[in-house]
Design an enzyme around this catalytic site. Sequence first.
Site, PDB file in Angstrom:
ATOM      1  N   LYS A 294     -37.052 -38.194  73.472  1.00  0.00           N
ATOM      2  CA  LYS A 294     -36.640 -38.166  74.879  1.00  0.00           C
ATOM      3  C   LYS A 294     -35.173 -38.559  75.057  1.00  0.00           C
ATOM      4  O   LYS A 294     -34.550 -38.177  76.040  1.00  0.00           O
ATOM      5  CB  LYS A 294     -37.563 -39.033  75.717  1.00  0.00           C
ATOM      6  CG  LYS A 294     -38.976 -38.440  75.746  1.00  0.00           C
ATOM      7  CD  LYS A 294     -39.836 -38.997  76.833  1.00  0.00           C
ATOM      8  CE  LYS A 294     -41.124 -38.190  76.976  1.00  0.00           C
ATOM      9  NZ  LYS A 294     -42.010 -38.263  75.789  1.00  0.00           N
TER      10      LYS A 294
HETATM   11  C1  LIG Z   1     -43.029 -37.379  75.494  1.00  0.00           C
HETATM   12  C2  LIG Z   1     -43.506 -37.271  74.089  1.00  0.00           C
HETATM   13  C3  LIG Z   1     -44.235 -36.144  73.630  1.00  0.00           C
HETATM   14  C4  LIG Z   1     -44.650 -35.011  74.554  1.00  0.00           C
HETATM   15  O1  LIG Z   1     -43.562 -34.238  74.983  1.00  0.00           O
HETATM   16  P1  LIG Z   1     -43.713 -33.278  76.268  1.00  0.00           P
HETATM   17  O2  LIG Z   1     -42.344 -32.789  76.539  1.00  0.00           O
HETATM   18  O3  LIG Z   1     -44.250 -34.155  77.366  1.00  0.00           O
HETATM   19  O4  LIG Z   1     -44.660 -32.192  75.901  1.00  0.00           O
HETATM   20  C5  LIG Z   1     -44.585 -36.082  72.290  1.00  0.00           C
HETATM   21  N1  LIG Z   1     -44.271 -37.088  71.438  1.00  0.00           N
HETATM   22  C6  LIG Z   1     -43.579 -38.173  71.837  1.00  0.00           C
HETATM   23  C7  LIG Z   1     -43.287 -39.243  70.859  1.00  0.00           C
HETATM   24  C8  LIG Z   1     -43.172 -38.316  73.176  1.00  0.00           C
HETATM   25  O5  LIG Z   1     -42.487 -39.410  73.560  1.00  0.00           O
END
Ligand SMILES: *Cc1c(COP(=O)(O)O)cnc(C)c1O
Length: 463
Positions: free
Chosen positions: A113
């Site tokens: 993120k």
């Molecule tokens: C947010 C997240 C996801 C999922 O990603 P999306 O964009 O919501 O599909 C997968 N793995 C981790 C570690 C995350 O923080």
Amino acid sequence: MRYVSTRGDRTERRFCDILLEGLAPDGGLYMPVSYPQVDDATLTKWRGLSYAELAFEILSLYIDDIPAEDLRALVNRTYTEKVFGTPEITPLKTLEPGLALEALSNGPTLAFKDMAMQLLGGLFEYELGRRGETLNILGATSGDTGSAAEYAMRGKAGVNVFMLSPHGRMSPFQQAQMFSLQDANIHNIAVTGVFDDCQDIVKAVSNDLDFKRKYKIGTVNSINWARLLAQVVYYFAGWLQATKTNDEKVAFTVPSGNFGNVCAGHVARMMGLPIEKLVVATNENDVLDEFFRTGHYRVRGAADTFETSSPSMDISKASNFERFVFDLLGRDGARVKALFGNAEFKLTEAEHAHIAQFGFVSGASTHADRVSTIRWCYEAFGQLIDTHTADGLKVALQYRQADVPMLVLETALPAKFASTIVEALGIEPPRPAGLEHIESLPKRVTVMPVDAGAIKDFIASHV
Ligand SMILES: *Cc1c(COP(=O)(O)O)cnc(C)c1O
């Protein structure tokens, strides 16, 4: 470039107009009116670029209301080796020929993120400064999103963050990551309830329109188009590293929850990036897997949303999914609006068959799969992976093709989810330098009851 809603409102807006907004006024999500096409000559030209240069080229196709030199400077400040740990920013880690991880989790909070949120922090500061405005971001987190937002917004002019988290329910490492921030514009509020209570408070405060306007309340949630756009870049970066010529295709497997990450892959593919397949991997919360297999979309209630060892994918309503359905249905906003007015819908057979043309396939994984995949990856390749990446790797193996490299997106580092690593391997995952003693740093957090009125008072007295 202009942007329209997925639910039929065809009012065209510019990038900076939608940057600070959430949903479109009709409840839809913003999408570009068309996808810029990247041709062979452009791909060739991009082969020599650094990550920041590549990001500038791609963002420029979608952002025409920030002067190029300003955008270039902002991107150069964002994607640095200092922040992301390597000069490649998202290096590939080869497991064996034709199978690699794309490392997206070497930013400040050890999850992918950061890739988008760090850019969003710079864009917010830039646009708010230009308008002479301020914004108070209110959010709820059970882990990754809140910390990524705080690290992106810390010290930024014009922005305050009020982040609610369930008191005592995040891992000690996650708590330490957030609560050790001492920046005056970051406010941690530990609510004596569960995550849903935190989210309900955010909704209650946002629904008080007078309060919202007076205190300039905003969000950084995953439906923000700028976040999605930032993620498009690493699909290009992954393909560029995995190929030597432009006729080579690759496949990506994406551990998915809100469908933001893999939706960026869809955008890259629509722009002409040679992607053979986009593999959607879920955990036991398999709404998306069910949809891609059957064409039946069935949002789950709280009681049917499982708490798993890949908690960032414990999502029963994928908030970005509507974007793909918009494209799948030929951008028919009225039909999208009708479908998403319900908690479930079923595509016609013809519509379901049409999915194949977009390269999507899917699979699901369980706790036992995660544990065995973590073990296998460590024993076979000496690579320690986290639980979310393990979900991806498990599903990726179902879809490998002889001549198509498979890239699995590494969405977090194992240090964030230590207990499952200990369960699988009997060892503690190593922590990146500087984070060894994070739990012992002084904490800056206010504990508050489940009471939207009290949270409003807190915001009012801290802006
Ligand atoms: C947010 C997240 C996801 C999922 O990603 P999306 O964009 O919501 O599909 C997968 N793995 C981790 C570690 C995350 O923080």
